[in-house]
Scaffold this motif. Structure first.
Motif, short mmCIF file in Angstrom:
data_model
loop_
_atom_site.label_atom_id
_atom_site.label_comp_id
_atom_site.label_asym_id
_atom_site.label_seq_id
_atom_site.Cartn_x
_atom_site.Cartn_y
_atom_site.Cartn_z
N ILE A 13 0.84 -1.18 0.14
CA ILE A 13 0.11 -0.12 -0.02
C ILE A 13 0.75 1.09 0.10
O ILE A 13 0.63 2.03 -0.91
CB ILE A 13 -1.05 -0.09 1.28
CG1 ILE A 13 -1.94 -0.94 1.12
CG2 ILE A 13 -1.66 1.06 1.41
CD1 ILE A 13 -2.98 -1.41 2.30
N GLU A 14 1.93 1.30 0.92
CA GLU A 14 2.63 2.29 0.94
C GLU A 14 3.61 2.48 -0.34
O GLU A 14 3.87 3.58 -0.92
CB GLU A 14 3.88 2.28 2.05
CG GLU A 14 4.87 3.46 2.12
CD GLU A 14 4.07 4.69 2.30
OE1 GLU A 14 4.67 5.67 1.99
OE2 GLU A 14 3.21 4.69 3.13
N ILE A 21 -2.37 8.23 -0.31
CA ILE A 21 -2.85 8.26 1.02
C ILE A 21 -2.25 9.25 1.97
O ILE A 21 -2.88 9.95 2.86
CB ILE A 21 -2.22 6.95 1.77
CG1 ILE A 21 -2.77 5.73 1.05
CG2 ILE A 21 -2.67 6.80 3.26
CD1 ILE A 21 -4.55 5.36 0.92
N HIS A 22 -1.11 9.80 1.77
CA HIS A 22 -0.66 11.02 2.55
C HIS A 22 -1.60 12.43 2.52
O HIS A 22 -1.69 13.01 3.07
CB HIS A 22 0.83 11.06 2.27
CG HIS A 22 1.83 10.02 2.63
ND1 HIS A 22 1.62 9.66 4.19
CD2 HIS A 22 2.54 9.08 2.33
CE1 HIS A 22 2.52 8.32 4.26
NE2 HIS A 22 3.00 7.92 3.00
N GLU A 25 -4.73 12.37 3.90
CA GLU A 25 -4.49 12.66 5.27
C GLU A 25 -4.68 13.99 5.59
O GLU A 25 -5.04 14.54 6.72
CB GLU A 25 -3.33 12.05 5.72
CG GLU A 25 -3.14 10.56 5.89
CD GLU A 25 -1.51 9.94 6.30
OE1 GLU A 25 -0.87 10.83 6.53
OE2 GLU A 25 -1.70 8.90 6.47
#
Length: 87
Positions: A13-14, A21-22, A25
């Protein structure tokens, strides 16, 4: 959670979606995902031949994205999921 249900590990995922994702956030985009096409309008108003002349983060002529590293290699599992094979 959705990506984990799809069978991806935290590392995958990363690696594959970390930049998104970041960014999420920090909050959803103010336009809610509905793009208005202002970059194309500016291109036309500026009488430019290419949208790359007016867009903030254009892809290169090879269609790669230096910011996200796309496109990247795909695994054999991913190819099998979509019934593709390389020649």
């Amino acid at each position: 959670r959705v990506l984990r249900v799809c069978g991806l590990t935290d590392e995958e995922i990363e690696e594959k979606f970390g930049h998104l994702i970041h960014a999420l956030e920090l909050g959803a985009p103010p336009h809610g995902g509905i793009a208005l096409g202002l970059d194309r309008l500016v291109m036309l108003l500026g009488n430019k031949a290419s949208i790359r002349d007016v867009i903030a983060f254009p892809k290169t002529s090879s269609a790669s994205d230096p910011m996200t590293g796309a496109p990247s290699a795909v695994s054999g599992r991913q190819l099998k999921e979509v019934s593709l094979r390389t020649l």
